[in-house]
Design an enzyme around this catalytic site. Sequence first.
Site, PDB file in Angstrom:
ATOM      1  N   CYS A 150      53.449 -24.889 -35.737  1.00  0.00           N
ATOM      2  CA  CYS A 150      52.371 -24.475 -35.092  1.00  0.00           C
ATOM      3  C   CYS A 150      50.912 -24.663 -35.723  1.00  0.00           C
ATOM      4  O   CYS A 150      50.748 -24.452 -36.882  1.00  0.00           O
ATOM      5  CB  CYS A 150      52.643 -22.790 -35.096  1.00  0.00           C
ATOM      6  SG  CYS A 150      54.268 -22.298 -34.364  1.00  0.00           S
ATOM      7  N   GLY A 203      46.123 -29.124 -36.993  1.00  0.00           N
ATOM      8  CA  GLY A 203      44.817 -29.393 -37.586  1.00  0.00           C
ATOM      9  C   GLY A 203      45.087 -30.202 -38.739  1.00  0.00           C
ATOM     10  O   GLY A 203      45.909 -31.018 -38.924  1.00  0.00           O
ATOM     11  N   GLY A 254      48.572 -31.603 -38.902  1.00  0.00           N
ATOM     12  CA  GLY A 254      48.680 -33.009 -38.774  1.00  0.00           C
ATOM     13  C   GLY A 254      49.438 -33.883 -39.827  1.00  0.00           C
ATOM     14  O   GLY A 254      50.185 -34.820 -39.509  1.00  0.00           O
ATOM     15  N   ARG A 298      44.359 -28.258 -29.039  1.00  0.00           N
ATOM     16  CA  ARG A 298      43.470 -29.339 -28.917  1.00  0.00           C
ATOM     17  C   ARG A 298      44.066 -30.714 -29.597  1.00  0.00           C
ATOM     18  O   ARG A 298      43.573 -31.887 -29.139  1.00  0.00           O
ATOM     19  CB  ARG A 298      42.180 -29.156 -30.163  1.00  0.00           C
ATOM     20  CG  ARG A 298      41.083 -28.309 -29.742  1.00  0.00           C
ATOM     21  CD  ARG A 298      40.082 -27.932 -30.452  1.00  0.00           C
ATOM     22  NE  ARG A 298      40.503 -27.279 -31.351  1.00  0.00           N
ATOM     23  CZ  ARG A 298      39.987 -26.423 -32.362  1.00  0.00           C
ATOM     24  NH1 ARG A 298      38.767 -26.774 -32.605  1.00  0.00           N
ATOM     25  NH2 ARG A 298      40.517 -25.577 -33.225  1.00  0.00           N
ATOM     26  N   GLY A 327      47.769 -26.465 -53.229  1.00  0.00           N
ATOM     27  CA  GLY A 327      48.067 -27.666 -52.444  1.00  0.00           C
ATOM     28  C   GLY A 327      49.312 -28.272 -52.646  1.00  0.00           C
ATOM     29  O   GLY A 327      50.488 -27.969 -52.655  1.00  0.00           O
ATOM     30  N   LYS A 368      45.044 -17.191 -54.341  1.00  0.00           N
ATOM     31  CA  LYS A 368      46.132 -18.036 -55.070  1.00  0.00           C
ATOM     32  C   LYS A 368      46.698 -17.208 -56.514  1.00  0.00           C
ATOM     33  O   LYS A 368      47.953 -17.368 -56.821  1.00  0.00           O
ATOM     34  CB  LYS A 368      45.670 -19.175 -55.214  1.00  0.00           C
ATOM     35  CG  LYS A 368      45.208 -20.229 -54.033  1.00  0.00           C
ATOM     36  CD  LYS A 368      44.458 -21.342 -54.508  1.00  0.00           C
ATOM     37  CE  LYS A 368      44.099 -22.218 -53.122  1.00  0.00           C
ATOM     38  NZ  LYS A 368      42.934 -22.919 -53.458  1.00  0.00           N
TER      39      LYS A 368
END
Lengths: 433, 433
Positions: A9, A12, A16, A46, A132, A203
């Site tokens: 879902c 972006g 991606g 998009r 990340g 975080k």
Amino acid sequence: MKPVKVGICGLGTVGGGTFNVLTRNTDSITARTGRQVIIEQVATRRGNPACDTSQTPVTTDIFDVAQNPDIDILVELIGGYDVAKDLILTAINNGKHVVTANKALIAEHGNEIFKAARENNVIVAYEAAVAGGIPVIKTLREGLAANDINWLAGIINGTGNFILTEMGDKNRPFEDVLQEAQELGYAEADPTFDVEGIDACHKLTIMASIAFGIPLQFNKAFTEGISQVTPGDIQYAEDFGYRIKHLGISRKTEQGIELRVHPALIPADRPMANINGVLNSVVINADAIGETMLVGPGAGSEPTASSVVADIIDIARNLETPASMPFPLGFHSDSMQPTEVLSVDDVECPYYLRIHVDDHPGVIRALSSVLDEYNINISALTQKAAREHDRHADVVILTETVKEAVMKQAVKKIEALEEVQSRVALIRVEAMA
Amino acid sequence: MKPVKVGICGLGTVGGGTFNVLTRNTDSITARTGRQVIIEQVATRRGNPACDTSQTPVTTDIFDVAQNPDIDILVELIGGYDVAKDLILTAINNGKHVVTANKALIAEHGNEIFKAARENNVIVAYEAAVAGGIPVIKTLREGLAANDINWLAGIINGTGNFILTEMGDKNRPFEDVLQEAQELGYAEADPTFDVEGIDACHKLTIMASIAFGIPLQFNKAFTEGISQVTPGDIQYAEDFGYRIKHLGISRKTEQGIELRVHPALIPADRPMANINGVLNSVVINADAIGETMLVGPGAGSEPTASSVVADIIDIARNLETPASMPFPLGFHSDSMQPTEVLSVDDVECPYYLRIHVDDHPGVIRALSSVLDEYNINISALTQKAAREHDRHADVVILTETVKEAVMKQAVKKIEALEEVQSRVALIRVEAMA
């Protein structure tokens, strides 16, 4: 074994990257997982020109994925609060496992989400939410599970670290570098989340919960941004043998858990002092291991996807055995301790003070008698020569350890001195010991 | 859930640490595992004064543990080859899970041990075998499982790193520092395993297998120690902007897998260049994450125990579901590729050369015409002034990338030159790119 079916879902930056990593490395991922991982559906409004979705069913409605009976794992990469939370809870209630990179949602609503997951016997994984690509959740929750953790400190916002690094290396003011970071795409148009420390605090909240076995308590954390740090502070700190980093720090003390994000002076000879630019880094100090440090990219499309896909692989291995996974916050929910988060006023640390003064005899004496009055010991002091055509000077002081509430009173008194020209710049010192 | 029963074989440095960490942190370990972890039996011949075993059944025969029907997990911490292997295989055949810190055994006999584990449906875990407390096996096998790994490089022997750090910081020769390391307990009486790179090569072999999905191939790795490095080399390297580290490097190339341990010049501005003393560090470069680095203690009682106990906790969570664990070497055994390990003669890298010459006109020309002949480009060259009463000089050269076989021929020819006084010192340069 039957393939594992994933629904992504959001397509972006991170979505991606996740799509592309799963697609490109499908063979090695199958070999590592022992079963195939298939992207069964993608929800995007998009699309993403970097992704070839021609072979994948695409919907514009994320809730299609949460309702799709073929989906085993829903991957939430839309970000934000309300819709993302609704999506995740819907997926959980439909018996789907969930992977998310949404630090804000986990830090602020994780307690509720994990409770729902527990009740539905599904896994919610969120490695990508902190630092990340660096597998810090796995390291805290599994790799260091034997340890009683003393403290952790992290450079966990790449934007902030980039800005401080540039300010120091090139003697440029905050606003200048922020603008450049925005042009480079390192900072958002509204940089508040990054430079004011809110992102880092999300975080930190998550890491602290895993480290210390406490519920997520974002609203009790202390947060201070980097916008008040000057290139001069960075230089003065350097002269004293320190670097200034925007740190998230959490520490177990007898009085409670420290949970705070702010600029801090750290000793220049610490490996973490040399982690520059957009890199992230986390140092963990614990009773058995002593100290360990992780370094890596804290953001970006594929680095973050690396963690998202690692979670997918973990879940795929445990699809039929979710109870074999670690508890979402590391500890069994019955064992979580409602340990007090310490008010920042009760935190004790050394301080850096920069005081802009009238440069005349007696000013040092005036300053030191205020510090004396509050029993604050000076460990280093320099007065920087006044600039030309300027009868002012910077007095820079490093103190020994003192309670924040006491320091604030002393600063108030210093600011009331006739010789003092402006607000005192106050930065905490983190000895990392 | 019923408790998990552990038998510890060997109560030396790591065994004692494991006993103490499991005992001291029993509450938090239970809370993280979701079930109790009990030390059911300890096998030790001499005991360990640091451990209070008064509440624990102790045997002097390690095979008692392998035969004990109450033991779920046998922890092998006796080290060595034959007996340890026999012990582990006996435990596996008796249906017990195994945790070991034995890098030599895993690197040299792991293929056989993991095959036996697969056939008996038990887990063999070995996080402590590589880089002590640093969870690098978990990071490679799980945290970075989404990635196609390009290369990895590690400072994975603390003794060697301590010696090189001291040699550089204090301009002391190898033998001197080695003796100090022995006195400090950092180096064994027979230091061969550490300083000749065999220990590092065991660890590298294991990491490479997980990174690249290849069987363990210790006997095909190239190993060179640090005993030939001089304080002068460290200084010359520094002048060129490099540090000398004893590295284990494994890289995937089109021709095969590089698997090599040797001293190497690395750029001084790399975070790894600043990992000093007994610390270990591993850098992993992969397609999705880019690059990540782990730092921590590579040896020692409780740091290593931290990894042993983490493995115990992982197994405890998966006691009834061993198939949910990652494959021992990361990849499904059917998917392992018998990729060729590249001969060091076929490895390409830049080189550092130190050549002790007669200091008279024409010597530089003579050297450079040999390099020209082999198409070896010079990227930097300095001639260090001859010492007083000495008509000799050091010529120090950095070359561009060249195949090792070609460099060896060139060096042979240089050593045959009339002006060259002794063997050429040759150290590989690792650009880490």
